[in-house]
Design an enzyme around this catalytic site. Structure first.
Site, PDB file in Angstrom:
ATOM      1  N   HIS A  17       0.835  -1.203   0.000  1.00 58.93           N
ATOM      2  CA  HIS A  17       0.000   0.000   0.000  1.00 58.93           C
ATOM      3  C   HIS A  17       0.872   1.256   0.000  1.00 58.93           C
ATOM      4  CE1 HIS A  17      -3.196  -2.544   2.244  1.00 58.93           C
ATOM      5  NE2 HIS A  17      -3.619  -2.379   0.999  1.00 58.93           N
ATOM      6  N   LYS A  41     -16.108  -7.093   4.975  1.00 59.61           N
ATOM      7  CA  LYS A  41     -14.901  -7.572   5.656  1.00 59.61           C
ATOM      8  C   LYS A  41     -15.062  -7.418   7.162  1.00 59.61           C
ATOM      9  CE  LYS A  41     -11.675  -6.454   1.923  1.00 59.61           C
ATOM     10  NZ  LYS A  41     -10.461  -5.704   1.564  1.00 59.61           N
ATOM     11  N   ARG A  93      -1.919  -6.133  -7.943  1.00 63.37           N
ATOM     12  CA  ARG A  93      -0.881  -7.141  -7.794  1.00 63.37           C
ATOM     13  C   ARG A  93      -0.915  -8.146  -8.927  1.00 63.37           C
ATOM     14  NH1 ARG A  93      -2.812  -8.624  -1.902  1.00 63.37           N
ATOM     15  NH2 ARG A  93      -4.688  -8.374  -3.137  1.00 63.37           N
ATOM     16  N   SER A 130      -3.303  -7.782   3.198  1.00 64.21           N
ATOM     17  CA  SER A 130      -3.655  -7.535   4.599  1.00 64.21           C
ATOM     18  C   SER A 130      -4.229  -8.786   5.260  1.00 64.21           C
ATOM     19  CB  SER A 130      -4.664  -6.390   4.704  1.00 64.21           C
ATOM     20  OG  SER A 130      -4.094  -5.189   4.269  1.00 64.21           O
TER      21      SER A 130
END
Length: 163
Positions: A17, A41, A93, A130
């Protein structure tokens, strides 16, 4: 003056990040990190902690010290309008990230005209997520080479004393 928002849940903020934010500061006059609440989440860190950790991590580097960190209270496009942003910056990514981000980018543009700029992630961080950081921390594994020191400290504290 060009303004961009780098949004995310940042639970926790990772070195990947930070790389994307750092590179966004080279493209835009002002960068705002938008810490979002994602109902899909289950956050380990509360929003205030995520904001504080991101601020500490960004202030630690001269290149990102001027980046603002704020909570996104609702829709990202409304936040972009509020801060005057013309663009959203997202790191990718790989192809799976693109597949997930493209529909959101198209919807954001549909709703308000805000454009999304995709930055390919630095290869050395392609495996960092994460969710993986949290899993490793929950099992006592090393995370210090995946996140900034403030994030490692906050994650370790949160897994040691779950809410």
């Amino acid at each position: 003056m060009s303004i961009a928002v780098c949004p995310g849940s940042f639970d926790p903020i990772t070195l990947g990040h930070l790389d994307v934010v750092r590179r966004a500061t080279r493209l835009f006059d002002t960068v705002v990190v938008g810490v979002a609440r994602n109902a899909a989440k289950n956050a380990l860190l509360d929003a205030d902690t995520r904001v504080e950790v991101a601020r500490r991590a960004l202030e630690a580097e001269a290149e990102t010290a001027a980046v603002r960190v704020e909570v996104v209270p609702g829709l990202l496009v409304d936040f972009c309008r509020q801060v005057g942003a013309a663009a959203v910056v997202k790191g990718l990514r790989g192809g799976a990230d693109f597949d997930g981000e493209l529909p959101m980018a198209l919807m954001n543009r549909h709703l308000t005209g805000v454009e999304t700029v995709f930055l390919p992630g630095e290869q050395r961080y392609a495996h960092v997520a994460s969710s993986l950081v949290k899993d490793i921390a929950r099992h006592g594994g090393p995370i210090e080479d995946l996140v900034p020191p403030a994030a490692a400290e906050a994650v370790r504290a949160a897994v040691a004393h779950p809410a």
